[in-house]
Each structure stands twice: as structure tokens, then as C-alpha cells.
Design a protein around this motif. Structure first.
Motif, PDB file in Angstrom:
ATOM      1  N   UNK A 132      36.191  37.614  29.008  1.00 17.39           N
ATOM      2  CA  UNK A 132      36.006  39.011  28.609  1.00 17.39           C
ATOM      3  C   UNK A 132      34.715  39.569  29.196  1.00 17.39           C
ATOM      4  N   UNK A 133      33.665  38.766  29.202  1.00 15.45           N
ATOM      5  CA  UNK A 133      32.388  39.216  29.766  1.00 15.45           C
ATOM      6  C   UNK A 133      32.513  39.438  31.276  1.00 15.45           C
ATOM      7  N   UNK A 134      33.228  38.538  31.972  1.00 10.63           N
ATOM      8  CA  UNK A 134      33.431  38.701  33.416  1.00 10.63           C
ATOM      9  C   UNK A 134      34.241  39.964  33.717  1.00 10.63           C
ATOM     10  N   UNK A 135      35.250  40.215  32.891  1.00 13.30           N
ATOM     11  CA  UNK A 135      36.042  41.432  33.065  1.00 13.30           C
ATOM     12  C   UNK A 135      35.181  42.681  32.838  1.00 13.30           C
ATOM     13  N   UNK A 136      34.331  42.633  31.824  1.00 12.31           N
ATOM     14  CA  UNK A 136      33.437  43.758  31.546  1.00 12.31           C
ATOM     15  C   UNK A 136      32.434  43.952  32.677  1.00 12.31           C
ATOM     16  N   UNK A 137      31.920  42.854  33.206  1.00 10.64           N
ATOM     17  CA  UNK A 137      30.969  42.929  34.321  1.00 10.64           C
ATOM     18  C   UNK A 137      31.628  43.572  35.534  1.00 10.64           C
ATOM     19  N   UNK A 138      32.859  43.162  35.840  1.00  7.66           N
ATOM     20  CA  UNK A 138      33.530  43.748  37.004  1.00  7.66           C
ATOM     21  C   UNK A 138      33.799  45.231  36.777  1.00  7.66           C
ATOM     22  N   UNK A 139      34.149  45.607  35.554  1.00  8.40           N
ATOM     23  CA  UNK A 139      34.339  47.030  35.241  1.00  8.40           C
ATOM     24  C   UNK A 139      33.047  47.819  35.372  1.00  8.40           C
ATOM     25  N   UNK A 140      31.954  47.241  34.887  1.00  4.76           N
ATOM     26  CA  UNK A 140      30.658  47.917  34.999  1.00  4.76           C
ATOM     27  C   UNK A 140      30.213  48.037  36.446  1.00  4.76           C
ATOM     28  N   UNK A 141      30.479  47.002  37.241  1.00  9.41           N
ATOM     29  CA  UNK A 141      30.139  47.078  38.671  1.00  9.41           C
ATOM     30  C   UNK A 141      30.927  48.178  39.365  1.00  9.41           C
ATOM     31  N   UNK A 142      32.205  48.270  39.040  1.00 10.60           N
ATOM     32  CA  UNK A 142      33.040  49.327  39.637  1.00 10.60           C
ATOM     33  C   UNK A 142      32.556  50.704  39.200  1.00 10.60           C
ATOM     34  N   UNK A 143      32.216  50.842  37.921  1.00  7.26           N
ATOM     35  CA  UNK A 143      31.694  52.113  37.425  1.00  7.26           C
ATOM     36  C   UNK A 143      30.377  52.468  38.109  1.00  7.26           C
ATOM     37  N   UNK A 144      29.524  51.465  38.310  1.00  8.91           N
ATOM     38  CA  UNK A 144      28.251  51.703  38.999  1.00  8.91           C
ATOM     39  C   UNK A 144      28.483  52.092  40.449  1.00  8.91           C
TER      40      UNK A 144
END
Length: 150
Positions: free
Chosen positions: A34-46
């Protein structure tokens, strides 16, 4: 028999301990995923935010440069008018007086209609404000097209 029961109890405790550790391991894996998925989402948002900011900055730079160019052109025109090199012509007519007075000038003797010095200043102020408004509107339209509608 006593040793057999001891070994059986020891095996059951070991099995329950192993089961407990396996559950904790599975929970930790789920949290990690879940944390890895959130990190990838945050990277895409950034990344998207960075692209949007870059597009906004490019629009701002372009419109600011165009506004500066228009203001330089207006200042050049203002200096040319002040120096008498150019004139501001009006689309106006001078009406003839109903009864011409003796010795008074006539319409044919009148000079071309032109703005007064005060009105010239207002004219150039309006040109600057028009250029600013135009660039603001064009900048907002570009922002909507290139940033908001992505």
C-alpha cells in the motif's frame, strides 16, 4: 510420556508462534504494498504538478514578454508624438458656425483635428491598459487550454 507431552506442547507453542509471525509478516507486506502504491501515486502527482507549473511559467514568460514589447512600442509612439514626429489624428469634423463673424476664421482655415496634450496622455494610458488586459485574457485562455484541460 512426560517428555512426549513436553515435546507436543513445545511444538504447539512453536506452531502458534510461527502462525502469529506469518500473520504479522503478511500484514507488513500488505502495508508495504500500500505504501509503494501511494508513493507511485504521489510521484505521478508530483510529475504532473511539475509539468503544470512549467507550462504556467512558460505562459507567464511568453505573455509578459509580449506585454513588455507592446509597452515599448507604446512608449516609442508616445515619444514620437511628444517630439512632433507623429501626430494623433482623430476621425472628427469641425462644424461651421451658423453666422460667421466678421474677420473670424472659417472651417476651411481650421487645422486638422488632434488630441490635446492631456487627452494624449489619457490615450496612451488607455493603450497600455488595453495591452495589459489583452495579455491577461490571452494568458488565462492559454492557462485553461494548456494546464486546466489536461
Amino acid at each position: 510420556m512426560r517428555d512426549g507431552i513436553f515435546i507436543l506442547v513445545l511444538c504447539l507453542v512453536g506452531w502458534f508462534g510461527f502462525d502469529l509471525l506469518e500473520g504479522q509478516r503478511n500484514a507488513a507486506r500488505s502495508e508495504r504494498d500500500a505504501a509503494l502504491l501511494e508513493v507511485s501515486g504521489l510521484r505521478e502527482a508530483a510529475r504532473i504538478s511539475g509539468e503544470m507549473l512549467a507550462a504556467r511559467d512558460a505562459i507567464d514568460l511568453q505573455r509578459t514578454q509580449e506585454l513588455n514589447d507592446e509597452r515599448i512600442e507604446n512608449d516609442g509612439l508616445r515619444r514620437a508624438v511628444d517630439a512632433g514626429l507623429n501626430r494623433l489624428q482623430l476621425n472628427a469634423t469641425c462644424t461651421a458656425p451658423a453666422t460667421p463673424a466678421a474677420g473670424a476664421g472659417r472651417v476651411v482655415d481650421a487645422a486638422t483635428a488632434e488630441l490635446t496634450a492631456d487627452a494624449r496622455q489619457d490615450y496612451f494610458t488607455l493603450r497600455d491598459q488595453l495591452a495589459l488586459s489583452r495579455q491577461m485574457i490571452l494568458g488565462l485562455q492559454d492557462h485553461v487550454r494548456r494546464v486546466c484541460l489536461r
